[in-house]
Design a protein around this motif. Structure first.
Motif, PDB file in Angstrom:
ATOM      1  N   THR A 122       0.386  -1.809   2.220  1.00  0.00           N
ATOM      2  CA  THR A 122      -0.406  -2.577   2.910  1.00  0.00           C
ATOM      3  C   THR A 122      -1.403  -3.119   1.566  1.00  0.00           C
ATOM      4  O   THR A 122      -2.115  -1.562   1.996  1.00  0.00           O
ATOM      5  CB  THR A 122      -0.146  -3.134   4.177  1.00  0.00           C
ATOM      6  OG1 THR A 122       1.113  -3.244   4.700  1.00  0.00           O
ATOM      7  CG2 THR A 122      -1.499  -4.050   4.731  1.00  0.00           C
TER       8      THR A 122
ATOM      9  N   ARG B  56      -5.774  -3.928   2.145  1.00  0.00           N
ATOM     10  CA  ARG B  56      -6.640  -4.296   2.600  1.00  0.00           C
ATOM     11  C   ARG B  56      -8.640  -4.685   2.096  1.00  0.00           C
ATOM     12  O   ARG B  56      -8.542  -3.721   1.950  1.00  0.00           O
ATOM     13  CB  ARG B  56      -6.474  -4.240   4.302  1.00  0.00           C
ATOM     14  CG  ARG B  56      -5.216  -5.282   5.009  1.00  0.00           C
ATOM     15  CD  ARG B  56      -5.292  -4.702   6.074  1.00  0.00           C
ATOM     16  NE  ARG B  56      -4.245  -4.821   7.456  1.00  0.00           N
ATOM     17  CZ  ARG B  56      -3.718  -4.353   7.651  1.00  0.00           C
ATOM     18  NH1 ARG B  56      -3.042  -2.763   7.048  1.00  0.00           N
ATOM     19  NH2 ARG B  56      -2.402  -4.883   8.639  1.00  0.00           N
TER      20      ARG B  56
ATOM     21  N   SER C 209     -11.685  -5.742   3.114  1.00  0.00           N
ATOM     22  CA  SER C 209     -13.045  -6.043   3.670  1.00  0.00           C
ATOM     23  C   SER C 209     -14.290  -6.081   2.943  1.00  0.00           C
ATOM     24  O   SER C 209     -14.106  -4.864   2.802  1.00  0.00           O
ATOM     25  CB  SER C 209     -13.245  -5.727   5.142  1.00  0.00           C
ATOM     26  OG  SER C 209     -11.565  -4.448   5.684  1.00  0.00           O
TER      27      SER C 209
END
Length: 379
Positions: free
Chosen positions: A327, A329, A331
């Protein structure tokens, strides 16, 4: 979401929580939280810019202006490499500077658009969208000038890039005069009135990693196998171990020294610092694993291997990276997490471990070196 997925939520500007959904993931989740917390003190350096790599801007003429142009038999025409559809001209970004966390940019565009009347025409090109200065600059018929002021600007990070919307472009008097004169019009363009609106999306050419952490290990890892054989795994340089030996599975943390990432985080080099010492008194053998390096493009993990004395140093791929269950991500356009990557041992690593420690069950390529997780900061 899989039953054993780790659910993460943002807790602050530099801390994230790792909440396991099954007991089996408790350790992995806690380890991730710990090495993220190690960077909780790092200040966010807003205002750091990166070169614009790609993107585009859509300039939509206001409905009232477009109606007046149609009434004067003036058409909006494509100027390549831009394109025109209806009353919207879309232009690719060719250069500029991007501060993605602040959703601010100076975007230099390629192409532009033409306004054509039956007997006359004018080219609007070399457009520069300058968010800090709140201006749209460019050339009208070869003349450099400020075309419009910007108001009602909204922006938000998207990946390592930014989406920017300018709701109102106020045409300058000088630009209105230049357009009217070029097209032989009277009062169609007016200073202070809306030229239209803009929607932009831009990404950096690449982003520079300023800090971060690599975590490698786990209960079903080569490190666990080494410890079961009586090999002592020590720390070299600034590397750290999560938890106590004998209580927690072996997971090792390496600070990131430098690196770069592609605009979507799928490519890049992450250079880790320090390393690990592997020592077993019987048979006498020792090995130093140095400066792990992650190549996201080729999905490999490399390191240097040497005797503790520094002899027989060789560098190579110690594992391939299986990202099938990983995964990613991104941010705040300044932090990336890459989790749940499997590092699969290479023949290079297996041969060196076998030659050093002569295990009863030889190491083999294809064994799990460990679970690899990254937290990277770009500013």
């Amino acid at each position: 979401m899989a039953a054993d997925a780790i659910v993460r939520a943002s807790c602050s500007a530099r801390v994230f929580c790792a909440l396991p959904t099954t007991p089996r993931q408790t350790f992995a989740a806690t380890a991730l939280a710990i090495f993220a917390l190690a960077f909780a003190w790092v200040p966010v350096a807003w205002g750091v810019t990166e070169p614009v790599g790609e993107g585009q801007t859509a300039l939509k003429l206001s409905a009232s202006l477009y109606e007046r142009l149609q009434g004067s038999d003036v058409r909006l025409v494509t100027l390549r490499p831009g394109r025109v559809q209806g009353h919207t001209a879309t232009m690719p970004a060719g250069d500029g500077e991007l501060d993605a966390p602040e959703a601010s940019a100076i975007i230099i565009h390629e192409g532009g658009f033409k306004l054509r009347e039956q007997r006359r025409g004018v080219v609007v090109r070399k457009l520069i969208l300058d968010i800090p200065a709140k201006q749209l600059r460019g050339q009208i018929g070869g003349k450099k000038l400020t075309i419009a002021s910007l108001s009602k600007i909204d922006g938000a990070p998207k990946g390592f890039g930014a989406k920017i919307a300018v709701h109102t472009l106020r045409l300058t008097r000088r630009a209105a005069l230049a357009l009217n004169q070029a097209l032989g019009l009277a009062g169609v363009f007016e200073g202070g009135r809306s030229l239209g609106s803009i929607s932009s999306f831009v990404q950096p050419e690449a982003v520079t990693i300023s800090s971060g952490m690599i975590a490698l290990g786990g209960e079903a890892s080569i490190f666990a196998k080494l410890e079961s054989m009586g090999v002592d795994i020590g720390l070299w340089g600034t590397s750290e171990r999560f938890g106590e030996r004998g209580v927690h599975p072996p997971v090792f943390l390496f600070e990131v020294a430098s690196g770069t990432l592609g605009p979507d985080g799928s490519t890049g080099f992450i250079n880790g610092e320090s390393g690990l010492t592997l020592q077993k008194p019987e048979p006498d053998g020792d090995l130093l694993l140095l400066t792990p390096t992650v190549d996201l493009g080729s999905r490999t993990l490399s390191a240097g291997l040497a005797r503790l004395s520094g002899a027989n140093l060789a560098s190579g791929t110690i594992a391939t990276l299986d990202t099938g269950a990983a995964t990613t991500r991104i941010s705040w356009a300044s932090r990336m997490e890459l989790t749940d990557v499997k590092a699969i041992a290479s023949q290079f690593l297996a041969d060196r471990l076998n030659a050093t420690f002569a295990p009863p069950t030889p190491f083999a390529a294809g064994e799990t070196l460990g679970d690899l997780n990254l937290v990277l900061y770009t500013q």
